[in-house]
Design a protein around this motif. Structure first.
Motif, PDB file in Angstrom:
ATOM      1  N   ASP A 224       5.275  -8.214  -0.825  1.00  0.00           N
ATOM      2  CA  ASP A 224       5.629  -7.257  -1.883  1.00  0.00           C
ATOM      3  C   ASP A 224       6.732  -6.326  -1.410  1.00  0.00           C
ATOM      4  OD1 ASP A 224       5.394  -6.332  -4.446  1.00  0.00           O
ATOM      5  OD2 ASP A 224       3.448  -5.377  -4.183  1.00  0.00           O
TER       6      ASP A 224
ATOM      7  N   THR B 192       8.028 -10.859  -4.784  1.00  0.00           N
ATOM      8  CA  THR B 192       6.951 -10.478  -5.687  1.00  0.00           C
ATOM      9  C   THR B 192       6.092 -11.664  -6.121  1.00  0.00           C
ATOM     10  OG1 THR B 192       8.368  -8.707  -6.506  1.00  0.00           O
ATOM     11  CG2 THR B 192       6.405  -9.201  -7.793  1.00  0.00           C
ATOM     12  N   ASP B 193       6.718 -12.794  -6.398  1.00  0.00           N
ATOM     13  CA  ASP B 193       5.953 -13.964  -6.846  1.00  0.00           C
ATOM     14  C   ASP B 193       4.930 -14.395  -5.799  1.00  0.00           C
ATOM     15  OD1 ASP B 193       7.192 -14.103  -9.287  1.00  0.00           O
ATOM     16  OD2 ASP B 193       8.720 -15.541  -8.643  1.00  0.00           O
TER      17      ASP B 193
ATOM     18  N   GLU C 202       0.519  -3.886 -11.757  1.00  0.00           N
ATOM     19  CA  GLU C 202       1.805  -3.212 -11.581  1.00  0.00           C
ATOM     20  C   GLU C 202       2.931  -4.225 -11.355  1.00  0.00           C
ATOM     21  OE1 GLU C 202       2.683   0.155 -11.786  1.00  0.00           O
ATOM     22  OE2 GLU C 202       0.726   0.134 -12.756  1.00  0.00           O
ATOM     23  N   ASN C 203       2.620  -5.297 -10.653  1.00  0.00           N
ATOM     24  CA  ASN C 203       3.635  -6.326 -10.430  1.00  0.00           C
ATOM     25  C   ASN C 203       3.985  -7.054 -11.728  1.00  0.00           C
ATOM     26  OD1 ASN C 203       4.395  -6.110  -7.713  1.00  0.00           O
ATOM     27  ND2 ASN C 203       2.580  -7.207  -7.017  1.00  0.00           N
ATOM     28  N   TYR C 204       2.996  -7.242 -12.594  1.00  0.00           N
ATOM     29  CA  TYR C 204       3.294  -7.829 -13.904  1.00  0.00           C
ATOM     30  C   TYR C 204       4.234  -6.912 -14.697  1.00  0.00           C
ATOM     31  CZ  TYR C 204       0.031 -11.775 -13.764  1.00  0.00           C
ATOM     32  OH  TYR C 204      -0.589 -12.964 -13.470  1.00  0.00           O
TER      33      TYR C 204
ATOM     34  N   MET D 282       2.139 -11.837  -5.596  1.00  0.00           N
ATOM     35  CA  MET D 282       1.213 -11.949  -6.730  1.00  0.00           C
ATOM     36  C   MET D 282       0.272 -13.141  -6.582  1.00  0.00           C
ATOM     37  SD  MET D 282       3.763 -10.901  -9.852  1.00  0.00           S
ATOM     38  CE  MET D 282       2.538 -11.013 -11.138  1.00  0.00           C
TER      39      MET D 282
ATOM     40  N   ASP E  24      -2.745  -3.348  -8.270  1.00  0.00           N
ATOM     41  CA  ASP E  24      -1.450  -3.739  -7.708  1.00  0.00           C
ATOM     42  C   ASP E  24      -0.875  -4.953  -8.449  1.00  0.00           C
ATOM     43  OD1 ASP E  24      -1.587  -1.718  -5.836  1.00  0.00           O
ATOM     44  OD2 ASP E  24      -2.401  -2.997  -4.250  1.00  0.00           O
TER      45      ASP E  24
ATOM     46  N   GLN F 224      -2.329 -11.961  -4.242  1.00  0.00           N
ATOM     47  CA  GLN F 224      -3.219 -11.016  -4.922  1.00  0.00           C
ATOM     48  C   GLN F 224      -4.195 -11.745  -5.843  1.00  0.00           C
ATOM     49  OE1 GLN F 224      -0.141  -8.635  -6.663  1.00  0.00           O
ATOM     50  NE2 GLN F 224      -0.053  -7.201  -4.951  1.00  0.00           N
TER      51      GLN F 224
ATOM     52  N   LYS G 106       6.442  -4.919 -13.371  1.00  0.00           N
ATOM     53  CA  LYS G 106       7.759  -5.071 -12.749  1.00  0.00           C
ATOM     54  C   LYS G 106       8.471  -6.312 -13.280  1.00  0.00           C
ATOM     55  CE  LYS G 106       6.520  -2.942  -8.301  1.00  0.00           C
ATOM     56  NZ  LYS G 106       6.297  -3.244  -6.862  1.00  0.00           N
ATOM     57  N   GLN G 107       7.690  -7.329 -13.587  1.00  0.00           N
ATOM     58  CA  GLN G 107       8.251  -8.577 -14.091  1.00  0.00           C
ATOM     59  C   GLN G 107       8.428  -8.562 -15.612  1.00  0.00           C
ATOM     60  OE1 GLN G 107       5.802 -11.820 -12.586  1.00  0.00           O
ATOM     61  NE2 GLN G 107       7.060 -11.958 -10.762  1.00  0.00           N
TER      62      GLN G 107
END
Length: 289
Positions: A90, A95-96, A124-126, A99, A121, A102, A128-129
């Motif tokens: 991360d 990010t992929d 939050e990454n979703y 994720m 977390d 995660q 960001k995407q």
């Protein structure tokens, strides 16, 4: 085999002590490649991971962490290894991959104390995407499956509420807000509730905002209450009593918001509206026919 892996392990340690760590690395890698199931191989992975982390080589550290998880999924260190690998990926902007780790952590360790935070977390990454729908679904997982983790559930509800607002899903946003409000009240009514500082300031801010919003909604009907002409004493007294009763009730409700939440924005807004209530009351008297 036992002698072989032990011999390589001892040789690597000896090379380190003699100031020849590069050769020690080669021997440890040989140990891992030749005897992958050996306890010494597992120890060598931990050595590499710790060494790379100390040197700030997080890409390589993540690689060894991932290899460890793949080879030794049943080991107690596997969960922490996957969690740290996700964190490194991360931070490195991968990010992929983060994720994926995660998602695996959530699926493999649903009862872990760390899983609710991992869910946050991942959500939050979703975001960001630019995938708000997936983020909302992920928050829902935390809300529905980990209701005992109240501080984190409250954060998830706030985030979900904000996501639905941005998506203009008013019905779903109101659902999140209503659940949040109920859980906040339930928390306050517990015999031994968690302390205020266990919750993010965002929790208290939204709770105060909801309470303030409800009181503000009753201001316009109050402001529109006019007084009857004093020419008809009975009607005038009745309209005045109603106005005074509503005035005092609203002031009490705003004061309750100030007292209960002690949140800066809601305090300022409540004091502002209390001033408006008195101002409107004075205008009503002055404008009496």
């Amino acid at each position: 085999t036992k002698l072989g892996d032990r011999a390589l392990y001892n040789a690597a340690n000896l090379l380190d002590k003699e100031g020849n760590p590069k050769e020690g690395v080669k021997v440890r890698q040989q140990l891992i490649d030749t005897y992958p199931d050996s306890e010494f191989a597992k120890d060598s992975y931990r050595f590499f991971i710790d060494d790379l982390e100390r040197k700030g080589k997080y890409t390589q550290a993540a690689k060894y962490l991932e290899q460890y998880v793949a080879k030794y999924p049943q080991e107690s260190f596997a969960q922490e290894a996957l969690l740290v690998a996700a964190m490194y990926r991360d931070v490195l902007g991968q990010t992929d991959v983060a994720m994926k780790h995660q998602t695996d952590l959530i699926a493999k360790y649903p009862k872990s104390e760390k899983t609710p935070e991992i869910i946050l977390d991942l959500a939050e990454n979703y975001l960001k995407q630019k995938k708000p729908g997936k983020a909302a679904e992920t928050y829902e997982l935390l809300i529905s499956k980990y209701s005992n983790k109240l501080p984190l559930v409250m954060i998830a509800l706030i985030k979900q509420y904000e996501v639905f607002q941005q998506m203009r899903e008013d019905g779903k946003a109101n659902r999140s807000k209503n659940i949040f409000e109920k859980k906040y009240k339930d928390w306050k009514n517990q015999k031994n509730p968690p302390k205020d500082d266990e919750f993010s300031p965002e929790v208290h801010q939204l709770a105060a905002s909801i309470a303030l919003e409800k009181v503000i909604e009753s201001y316009d009907p109050y402001a529109k209450m006019s007084l009857e002409s004093p020419d008809n004493e009975k009607k005038f007294k009745k309209s005045l009593d109603q106005k005074v009763q509503k005035r005092d009730l609203m002031i009490k409700e705003f004061e309750q918001v100030i007292k209960q939440y002690k949140e800066a924005h809601s305090v300022i807004a409540s004091l502002y509206y209390i001033g408006k209530i008195w101002e409107n009351f004075s205008e009503s008297l002055l404008n009496t026919p």
